[in-house]
Design a protein around this motif. Structure first.
Motif, PDB file in Angstrom:
ATOM      1  N   ASP A 191       0.838  -1.191   0.000  1.00 51.99           N
ATOM      2  CA  ASP A 191       0.000   0.000   0.000  1.00 51.99           C
ATOM      3  C   ASP A 191       0.882   1.254   0.000  1.00 51.99           C
ATOM      4  OD1 ASP A 191      -1.751   2.026   0.458  1.00 51.99           O
ATOM      5  OD2 ASP A 191      -2.768   1.072   2.151  1.00 51.99           O
ATOM      6  N   GLN A 193       0.142   4.303   0.419  1.00 50.47           N
ATOM      7  CA  GLN A 193      -0.157   5.253   1.496  1.00 50.47           C
ATOM      8  C   GLN A 193       0.581   4.894   2.779  1.00 50.47           C
ATOM      9  OE1 GLN A 193      -4.222   6.286   2.221  1.00 50.47           O
ATOM     10  NE2 GLN A 193      -4.266   7.608   0.440  1.00 50.47           N
ATOM     11  N   LEU A 194       0.817   3.578   2.987  1.00 56.64           N
ATOM     12  CA  LEU A 194       1.572   3.173   4.175  1.00 56.64           C
ATOM     13  C   LEU A 194       2.989   3.702   4.096  1.00 56.64           C
ATOM     14  CD1 LEU A 194       0.663  -0.527   4.999  1.00 56.64           C
ATOM     15  CD2 LEU A 194      -0.048   1.553   6.127  1.00 56.64           C
ATOM     16  N   GLU A 196       3.949   6.294   2.408  1.00 56.12           N
ATOM     17  CA  GLU A 196       3.901   7.745   2.579  1.00 56.12           C
ATOM     18  C   GLU A 196       3.684   8.112   4.046  1.00 56.12           C
ATOM     19  OE1 GLU A 196       0.838   8.864  -0.151  1.00 56.12           O
ATOM     20  OE2 GLU A 196       2.228   8.924  -1.844  1.00 56.12           O
ATOM     21  N   GLN A 216       4.904  -6.021   5.007  1.00 56.26           N
ATOM     22  CA  GLN A 216       3.823  -6.151   4.032  1.00 56.26           C
ATOM     23  C   GLN A 216       4.044  -7.339   3.099  1.00 56.26           C
ATOM     24  OE1 GLN A 216       1.053  -3.536   2.853  1.00 56.26           O
ATOM     25  NE2 GLN A 216       1.026  -3.871   5.041  1.00 56.26           N
TER      26      GLN A 216
END
Lengths: 301, 368
Positions: A191, A193-194, A196, A216
């Motif tokens: 992901d 966004q993770l 970021e 992840q």
């Protein structure tokens, strides 16, 4: 159609599923379950053919565990497996990260090039590398001579201490790209966004990798580690093709499956061969369990 | 605590698509600035440039008087809350909140104190040992907010943080974020496509469209005098009613003359601007709550709009009437729920003449 059944609105004859399963069941029984059980039976017998089996109890196992060649094979195979996991997998992951972050248009080409050695069979690779490792004229020897001014005359395949390194180098060439594909697929599911969020939280690129990316892709990494371990313990064709059936000077390239082959087909002792097969299966089973346990994540508990 | 200033900020992608064009925005210390606009208007890109997650193509962004164009996100001292929460799934609630502090090498007892304080503020104390997947959407978003507040950053950035929540939770979290802003007093920049969130939460609102800033002002100022047709139509629910027509001067009095009706434009201070607009194509705008509403009813000698009632939507506190005028122009009136109205019936409703707007049809800008 009183005896028909229904699945998601489709009516079918109660035997229909079995009809579709039959080919698989026949194949599995013939080529998997029967040999498995037969090998188990065989491991307690001495035999040189189908009609000459004599029950010998645990003698086959006793012989194996007292045979120095078995321990040599076990040691060689374990070294190879450790090298696969400790050298090959980090390299695969590194390449996958490079490709994943690359903006290059040649990305797909590189992916194919790095993967392609895997499309060639081990036997062919063995033949290929017996030429590549030729002292003085082989391109590997010439290559490292140019790079580090050493190794032009190195006899990779005749010095006992160099045979395992040679096997490890060949398998790097073959499998780095293969495992890279798994890692690359896993990296693509991370992901963004993770990543970021971690950057904003104050993580350096290395910390992002350690605390976000790695957790992840953990399930895939566990899978790759276990599959590589299993594959490593089943190593056979490569040393066989590279070193012929003697498995190198001083048996320096003898693997467990090589040892099995030697006993079963060179010595003609199928019972011992079957026993080795069962021992190997047990080793792989135990190691896989340990790896699964060790890599269990807290959130799954 | 910090001022954030954007000067002529643009974002052009490699494929030469301009996502953000020449944005100038001054966010004051302690301010709650909401960037609002439809999807693709560049509001998220603007926020991401402030956060440092996107490069700035041109212009400068400064945080607390320091230009941060080339500063890494981690060194900007900003915290961000993402739409899908972006919680680390392999860390507990506690670890998620402590992560940023650990990376910054805070002492353990300080981390513990801050996490516990944030957990108390957000009602997360019972969940500190849970993993994110064992939490509801609202709880996850609280953890994401908690992760931001433990850092005590110079400013908070919110990227559509409530969009993934259900309607009820959204309203609740809206209030909580507002209360949090009151309590912490930290500068907040909040991106949303929801004009209700923008209106209710922002100290000021920045309305964006196609990468450009349309209007920056307080919620009520934007509501009462939207600078152009887009802002007028975007802010307000149901949206403002629009009618095409012209401005005409009849013996010194100005009128909007549309297809189905003409309407007096009465405010004295409008005169000069309207005089300049005579004969031009204009758009007449009137909000639903200024047609037939209790407040419009009270206006003496109010001009009216007529139409036949097509659809009636009772909302409880008020009722929306969808009417067609004689030129088949649909408009909405927000009326008292007890007003007697049958679908099919012709209605004549009073309009508050001080609250209407006229926009230039060509430039779409507000005339009065």
């Amino acid at each position: 159609m009183s005896n028909s059944k229904t699945f998601r609105g489709v009516n079918y004859h109660p035997y229909a599923p079995w009809l579709f399963l039959t080919p698989y069941i026949i194949i599995a029984l013939t080529f998997f379950l029967y040999p498995l059980i037969y090998a188990g039976w065989l491991s307690f017998h001495q035999t040189d053919g189908p009609h000459s089996a004599v029950f010998v109890g645990l003698d086959n196992f006793k012989f194996i565990f007292s045979d120095p060649s078995f321990y040599k094979a076990l040691k060689n195979t374990t070294i190879y497996a450790i090298a696969s996991i400790c050298i090959q997998l980090p390299l695969s992951l590194g390449l996958a990260i490079l490709l994943n972050n690359s903006q290059s248009k040649l990305k797909n080409l590189f992916r194919l090039l790095i993967f392609s050695p895997n499309l060639v069979g081990q036997i062919f690779v063995g033949v290929l590398f017996s030429v590549i490792f030729t002292p003085r004229y082989g391109i590997f020897n010439i290559g490292i001579e140019k790079l580090i001014h050493w190794g032009l005359d190195t006899q990779w395949l005749s010095k006992p201490g160099l045979i395992m390194p040679a096997l490890i180098i060949v398998s790097l060439w073959m499998y780095v790209g293969y495992n890279m594909i798994y890692f690359l697929a896993a990296l693509q599911t991370v992901d963004k966004q993770l990543v970021e969020a971690a950057q904003i939280d104050g993580a350096s690129p290395w910390q992002v990798f350690l605390h976000v990316t790695l957790p992840q892709i953990r399930p895939v990494a566990v899978f790759v580690v276990i599959m590589s371990t299993i594959g490593s313990y089943q190593l056979f064709e490569l040393p066989f093709a590279l070193l012929k059936s003697s498995f190198g000077v001083d048996q320096a390239g003898l693997t467990i499956v090589g040892y099995l082959y030697d006993n079963a087909f060179n010595s003609g002792d199928l019972g011992t061969g079957a026993a080795i097969g069962w021992i190997l299966a047990f080793i792989i089973f135990v190691i896989s369990i340990i790896q699964l346990r060790a890599t269990n994540s807290p959130e799954d508990k | 605590m910090a001022e954030i200033i954007l000067k002529n900020v643009s974002k052009v992608y490699d494929n030469s698509v301009t996502a953000v064009r020449d944005v100038n925005l001054e966010i004051k210390d302690h301010e709650f600035m909401v960037l609002v606009g439809p999807s693709g208007c560049g509001k998220s890109t603007t926020l991401r440039m402030i956060a440092g997650l996107e490069d700035i193509s041109s212009g400068t962004i400064s945080v607390a008087d320091k230009i941060v164009n080339d500063v890494q996100p981690k060194d900007r001292n900003l915290a961000m809350v993402f739409q899908n929460y972006a919680l680390y799934p392999h860390m507990t609630v506690y670890e998620n909140m402590a992560f940023g502090l650990k990376l910054r090498h805070f002492p353990k007892n300080e981390i513990d104190a801050r996490v516990k304080e944030a957990a108390a503020t957000l009602g997360l104390e019972p969940y500190l040992d849970r993993y994110p997947k064992a939490l509801s959407g609202g709880q996850r978003q609280r953890v994401a907010v908690g992760r931001a507040i433990v850092r005590k950053p110079a400013a908070f950035l919110f990227d559509e943080p409530l969009s993934n929540l259900d309607a009820k939770m959204r309203v609740q979290m809206r209030t909580e974020v507002s209360l949090l802003h009151k309590k912490l007093g930290t500068t907040m920049i909040y991106v949303t496509h929801d004009q209700v969130e923008a209106m209710t939460m922002g100290s000021r609102i920045c309305v964006m469209k196609d990468g450009e800033v349309q209007q920056i002002d307080t919620p009520l100022a934007i509501y009462d005098s939207p600078c152009n047709l887009f802002v007028a139509g975007f802010i307000g629910m149901p949206p403002m009613n629009f009618f095409d027509g012209t401005v005409e001067n009849k013996d010194g009095s100005f009128f909007f003359v549309g297809k189905a009706f003409s309407f007096p434009l009465i405010k004295p201070e409008w005169k000069d601007k309207l005089a300049a607009a005579v004969g031009r194509k204009v758009v007449f705008g009137v909000r639903p709550e200024d047609i037939g509403s209790p407040s419009a009813m009270l206006v003496k000698d109010a001009p009216t709009l007529s139409g036949s009632l097509k659809v009636k939507e009772p909302m409880g506190a008020e009722t929306y009437l969808y009417l067609d005028d004689t030129a088949a122009e649909r408009f909405i009136a927000k009326v008292d729920p007890h007003m007697v109205a049958e679908v099919g019936q012709s209605m004549t409703l009073p309009v508050n003449p001080a609250k209407v707007h006229v926009f230039d049809a060509e430039s779409t800008n507000l005339i009065v």
